[in-house]
Motif scaffolding. Structure first.
Motif, PDB file in Angstrom:
ATOM      1  N   PRO A 403      70.460 -13.538 -68.856  1.00 50.43           N
ATOM      2  CA  PRO A 403      68.579 -13.993 -67.268  1.00 50.43           C
ATOM      3  C   PRO A 403      68.145 -13.006 -67.163  1.00 50.43           C
ATOM      4  CG  PRO A 403      71.068 -14.939 -66.515  1.00 50.43           C
ATOM      5  CD  PRO A 403      71.435 -13.569 -67.259  1.00 50.43           C
ATOM      6  N   LYS A 404      66.389 -13.230 -67.047  1.00 52.05           N
ATOM      7  CA  LYS A 404      65.837 -11.828 -66.968  1.00 52.05           C
ATOM      8  C   LYS A 404      65.609 -11.472 -65.743  1.00 52.05           C
ATOM      9  CE  LYS A 404      63.504 -11.964 -71.179  1.00 52.05           C
ATOM     10  NZ  LYS A 404      63.942 -10.863 -71.502  1.00 52.05           N
ATOM     11  N   ALA A 405      66.522 -12.783 -64.545  1.00 54.31           N
ATOM     12  CA  ALA A 405      65.931 -12.758 -63.427  1.00 54.31           C
ATOM     13  C   ALA A 405      67.134 -13.684 -61.819  1.00 54.31           C
ATOM     14  CB  ALA A 405      64.882 -12.647 -62.516  1.00 54.31           C
ATOM     15  N   ALA A 413      58.900 -18.042 -56.748  1.00 56.74           N
ATOM     16  CA  ALA A 413      59.795 -16.899 -57.290  1.00 56.74           C
ATOM     17  C   ALA A 413      59.839 -16.839 -58.411  1.00 56.74           C
ATOM     18  CB  ALA A 413      61.550 -17.622 -56.773  1.00 56.74           C
ATOM     19  N   VAL A 414      59.375 -17.852 -59.287  1.00 56.12           N
ATOM     20  CA  VAL A 414      59.121 -18.146 -60.865  1.00 56.12           C
ATOM     21  C   VAL A 414      57.632 -17.934 -61.135  1.00 56.12           C
ATOM     22  CG1 VAL A 414      58.968 -19.647 -63.238  1.00 56.12           C
ATOM     23  CG2 VAL A 414      60.665 -20.123 -61.090  1.00 56.12           C
ATOM     24  N   HIS A 415      56.815 -17.810 -60.647  1.00 55.41           N
ATOM     25  CA  HIS A 415      56.231 -16.792 -61.085  1.00 55.41           C
ATOM     26  C   HIS A 415      55.978 -15.521 -60.727  1.00 55.41           C
ATOM     27  CE1 HIS A 415      52.844 -20.950 -60.186  1.00 55.41           C
ATOM     28  NE2 HIS A 415      54.129 -21.077 -61.104  1.00 55.41           N
TER      29      HIS A 415
END
Length: 420
Positions: A403-405, A413-415
């Protein structure tokens, strides 16, 4: 030259157009039998044929699997009627994004991950099983680096046969599980593939009803790889590619791809246009690449040490014949590091959405290296053989991707991760 003969030899077995076995060195001929080495010159045996007339329309009218080419294979005339895994007719993908990334005009990817056990080995095993049944065997067996183990276990289960599969104990976990699930006799051996292969040869001599697909029925088994060449030519609109890159393990696949192209040309199914064959190896097991680089016509065995375990054959039986073909066609052989193999896997995945195992990573990375060295023509139409699914070799990439994060369940949080 392709072994095609006119003969009056009495045929005991129904193996379609196959009429004899012929030694690769001196051309000694002998009747069809489950044998793989000539008693005359001790060279490998291969199948000789009397094809008769074969037409494009007859092939096109055939089933959507390798049996559409049964008139060009050593299999019974009713082969498609007997339970089998029905491999073949996998997709040929025009890989424009990969071509752009590599700086070449046009690349096609022959994606054999779509076979029943997700590798090209389903092709060769299907042909071997058909011949073995005709010879009266009742058990399907093999030494394997993984993909062949899957294919033999599955094909035997489908046919209602027992299977005996020998593997190195260090084989990737995924390939062990995807063989064991078919509930045959899977035996792990302490040692590398060459050790396992020697054991298989000894067992083949002791068990007369065991068909070791890549030992005592090897001449028939190897012919299954021709179907890769047949499909590529048919899918390109009945023509040959200008260049093709093939991974090298034993070397049999590369030799049979060349044989398939030549047979199609000799039968008038395609124009006999020139093509170049390129070979790909991992540096940790690159005896054929080393021989090519040194200008030799013999291959010195090595001890494999690479993540590309499906190509880890340190003493490749067809190595000298690979050298002959590559030199004859004006191609080249190159090898790549394990780090380059992983990058090859990731490059194909992110450009074309195809997840290949380490052997495919070798093919892609070698293609890149050949282009950069000026050995592969960037303006010539090129086909890459991708022979196995990446789900079989997850350990090669598991520490490098993820995962990227990990974020809370919120839009902000996604943005934030995406930089919006």
């Amino acid at each position: 030259m392709t072994a095609a003969v006119q003969t009056t030899t009495k045929r005991t077995f129904d193996l379609g157009p196959a009429v004899e076995l012929v030694s690769k060195e001196e051309g000694h001929r002998q009747p069809l039998a489950p044998e793989f080495v000539s008693a005359e010159d001790f060279s490998p045996l291969e199948v000789a044929y009397d094809f008769g007339r074969v037409r494009r329309e007859d092939i096109e009218a055939g089933p959507r699997n390798i049996w559409r080419y049964k008139k060009l294979l050593p299999v019974p005339s009713n082969v498609e009627e007997i339970p089998n895994t029905e491999p073949g007719c996998t997709r040929l993908v025009r890989a424009d994004r990969l071509a752009k990334a590599l700086g070449v005009k046009r690349i096609w990817v022959k994606d054999d991950t779509g076979n029943p056990t997700h590798s090209f080995k389903d092709r060769v095993v299907a042909v071997a099983l058909a011949a073995a049944r005709e010879f009266g065997f009742d058990t399907l067996a093999c030494p394997s680096t993984g993909n062949l183990a899957n294919a033999v276990a599955a094909a035997a289960a489908r046919a209602g046969w027992q299977s005996v599969v020998l593997i190195p104990a260090t084989l990737e976990r995924a390939k062990i599980l995807t063989t064991a699930v078919y509930d045959g006799a899977l035996i792990a051996v302490d040692g590398n593939y060459d050790d396992v292969n020697r054991l298989a040869t000894q067992l083949a001599a002791e068990h007369e009803t065991w068909a070791f697909v890549n030992v005592n029925v090897r001449p028939y088994y190897a012919e299954g790889s021709k179907t890769l060449a047949f499909e590529v030519a048919e899918q390109l609109g009945w023509r040959l590619p200008e260049q093709i890159v093939v991974p090298i393990a034993s070397g049999a696949q590369l030799t049979k791809v060349d044989k398939g192209f030549r047979e199609f040309g000799e039968l008038g199914l395609v124009d006999q246009t020139p093509y170049k064959v390129f070979g790909a190896q991992a540096t940790g097991c690159s005896p054929v690449s080393a021989a090519f680089r040194a200008g030799l016509d013999v291959v010195q065995p090595v001890k494999p040490n690479t993540i590309a375990r499906s190509l880890a054959i340190g003493n490749p039986a067809d190595g000298p014949y690979v050298l002959d073909i590559v030199n004859r066609t004006g191609g080249a052989i190159e090898d790549v590091s394990d780090e380059e193999v992983v990058e090859g896997i990731r490059l194909l995945a992110r450009t074309e959405g195809i997840f290949t195992e380490t052997a495919g990573g070798v093919t892609v990375a070698t293609t890149k290296k050949l282009i950069e060295a000026g050995k592969l023509d960037p303006d010539a139409e090129t086909v890459l053989l991708i022979t196995g699914d990446g789900l079989k070799t997850l350990d090669a990439v598991e520490d490098r991707i993820g995962p990227k994060a990990t974020v809370p369940a919120s839009v902000d949080a996604v943005h934030e991760v995406l930089g919006y």
